[in-house]
Design an enzyme around this catalytic site. Structure first.
Site, PDB file in Angstrom:
ATOM      1  N   SER A  52       0.881  -1.186   0.132  1.00 16.69           N
ATOM      2  CA  SER A  52      -0.087  -0.048  -0.026  1.00 16.69           C
ATOM      3  C   SER A  52       0.864   1.315  -0.032  1.00 16.69           C
ATOM      4  CB  SER A  52      -0.856  -0.193   1.201  1.00 16.69           C
ATOM      5  OG  SER A  52      -2.005  -0.869   0.955  1.00 16.69           O
ATOM      6  N   GLY A 265       4.163   9.317   6.498  1.00 20.61           N
ATOM      7  CA  GLY A 265       4.618   7.762   5.979  1.00 20.61           C
ATOM      8  C   GLY A 265       3.754   7.268   5.479  1.00 20.61           C
ATOM      9  N   HIS A 266       3.784   5.883   5.344  1.00 13.53           N
ATOM     10  CA  HIS A 266       2.703   4.853   5.087  1.00 13.53           C
ATOM     11  C   HIS A 266       3.263   3.616   5.093  1.00 13.53           C
ATOM     12  CE1 HIS A 266      -0.848   3.673   2.855  1.00 13.53           C
ATOM     13  NE2 HIS A 266      -1.009   4.866   2.488  1.00 13.53           N
ATOM     14  N   GLY A 268       2.634  -0.874   4.142  1.00 17.97           N
ATOM     15  CA  GLY A 268       1.697  -1.835   3.382  1.00 17.97           C
ATOM     16  C   GLY A 268       1.996  -3.176   3.915  1.00 17.97           C
ATOM     17  N   ALA A 269       1.085  -3.952   3.428  1.00 16.31           N
ATOM     18  CA  ALA A 269       1.027  -5.437   3.628  1.00 16.31           C
ATOM     19  C   ALA A 269       0.324  -6.010   2.339  1.00 16.31           C
ATOM     20  CB  ALA A 269       0.381  -5.604   4.908  1.00 16.31           C
ATOM     21  N   GLY A 272       2.039 -12.159   3.293  1.00 16.45           N
ATOM     22  CA  GLY A 272       3.430 -12.673   3.678  1.00 16.45           C
ATOM     23  C   GLY A 272       4.517 -11.634   3.462  1.00 16.45           C
TER      24      GLY A 272
END
Length: 399
Positions: A52, A265-266, A268-269, A272
């Site tokens: 993301s 910021g950011h 993501g996922a 895994g």
């Protein structure tokens, strides 16, 4: 500086890259393996999906169009995408306040028309909340933004991303899974085993496939800091529900409420895989951590405490914790709530607590405030009730 090999071992991370930006220069480190089966080592040139964090790249392409006068962020999306029925604006999509159901994932292939087909299926997307009323994280909205980019640039989204961002910066990126395999991108791992199901590529702009090195991610961040026209993206646009950390959101950027200075910021996922980016714009400090399995969040916490906070002179907010003597949970929390891809069931428990089943993860919660619940055990997840919406990052409607 943190020892990445020790960090990987301590938190059971399969492989990782860490990059740090200071004084305009980037230092990067690698540890672990790309794939637990092949044992190919991670190098500083390896590519990791940033999931993301891709949304910030999409937001940047949208902001470029606004800067050029080709897109009004406050005009309806249907001005650019005729037939798109939800009456929402690009600004609302950028700030996750469009109100449309957020986790709609349609597999429309990986061809040049994948995003167009995906957005066509969103034309009648359900509204969880009225536009502009409530922040609710929305993957689907960024795919719509990607389609706006395609229409106004006249090219597929992944081509525009390469031509307008990656190529001018001299970055190596993969925008499809096939490219990632050819360039030896890291493989996600669940319970230590490689994951072979990456999911649909058709939501490219929201974060399905973009991969790069941690060094190249920070080169993108450095460009942002050096480009005055992008500074508007860091300005707060909307406050998040009160999960106990007073965070806000900009145009694509997460704005956590650190003390000592502004931080953006950011994270993501994908399955895994986990990626993290934090930037202190006023100090010119940034860190990126990219991982492919294991306790990635705990590893990132160590990076924040031992690298980023020390270099930038900032401190992240203390997380909310259960009260020592909580009030009994109000019965108005009880019920079943749903949104795309998620279901939350709140039922009574002993001693004034409630049991919360969130996507088959069953835990006990107590009252944090009159409008919020908090998990008894770590992690202390906070749920906020607003009218008939229960908010856990996404807003789920009572059924």
């Amino acid at each position: 500086m943190i020892d990445l090999d020790e960090l990987v071992e301590e938190h059971g991370v399969v492989g990782a890259q860490l990059a740090v930006l200071t004084d305009g220069e980037i230092a990067d480190f690698a540890a672990g393996v790309l794939n637990a089966d092949t044992r190919a080592p991670v190098t500083t040139e390896s590519l990791f999906q940033i999931a993301s964090i891709t949304k910030v790249w999409t937001a940047t392409l949208v902001q470029e169009l606004a800067n050029e006068g080709r897109l009004d962020l406050d005009r309806p999306v249907c001005d650019v995408l005729p037939g798109f029925r939800p009456v929402i604006t690009p600004r609302q999509l950028l700030t996750h306040t469009s109100g449309i159901d957020g986790d709609l994932f349609h597999d429309t292939g990986s061809g040049d028309d994948a995003v167009e087909k995906f957005v066509a299926r969103l034309a009648d997307a359900r509204q969880i909340a009225p536009p502009g009323e409530l922040w609710s994280y929305c993957n689907s909205g960024f795919t719509v933004l990607g389609r706006i980019v395609e229409v106004l640039r006249g090219k597929p989204f992944n081509i525009v991303l390469k031509e307008r961002l990656a190529a001018p910066l001299g970055l190596t990126v993969a925008t499809t899974y096939a490219e990632g395999e050819a360039l030896h991108a890291a493989v996600g791992h669940v319970d230590g085993q490689p994951v072979t199901d990456p999911g649909p590529e058709s939501d490219w702009p929201a974060g399905s496939a973009l991969a790069m090195s941690a060094r190249d991610l920070l080169a993108f961040a450095r460009m942002h800091l050096a480009t005055p026209a992008f500074a508007v993206m860091r300005e707060p646009q909307v406050s998040l529900p009160d999960f106990g950390n007073r965070a806000s959101w900009g145009l694509g950027w997460d704005l956590p409420d650190y003390s000592g200075g502004v931080v953006i910021g950011h994270h993501g996922a994908n399955r895994g895989l986990a990626s993290f980016l934090r930037i202190a714009p006023d100090r010119g400090i940034a860190v990126a951590l990219l991982t492919n399995g294991g306790a990635a969040r705990e590893a990132f916490d160590d990076v924040i405490e031992n690298v980023f906070s020390a270099l930038a002179g900032v401190r992240r907010p203390e997380p909310a914790r259960p009260p020592a003597a909580p009030e009994a949970v109000d019965e108005r929390f009880l019920g079943t709530y749903r949104c795309a891809g998620h279901e939350v069931v709140v039922t009574p428990a002993d001693h004034g607590r409630v049991q919360v089943n969130l996507d088959d993860d069953v835990r006990e919660f107590v009252a944090l405030r009159s409008d919020a619940l908090i998990a008894v055990d770590e992690p202390h997840t906070v749920l906020v009730l607003k009218s008939d919406l229960l908010h856990f990052g996404r807003a789920a409607a009572r059924i």
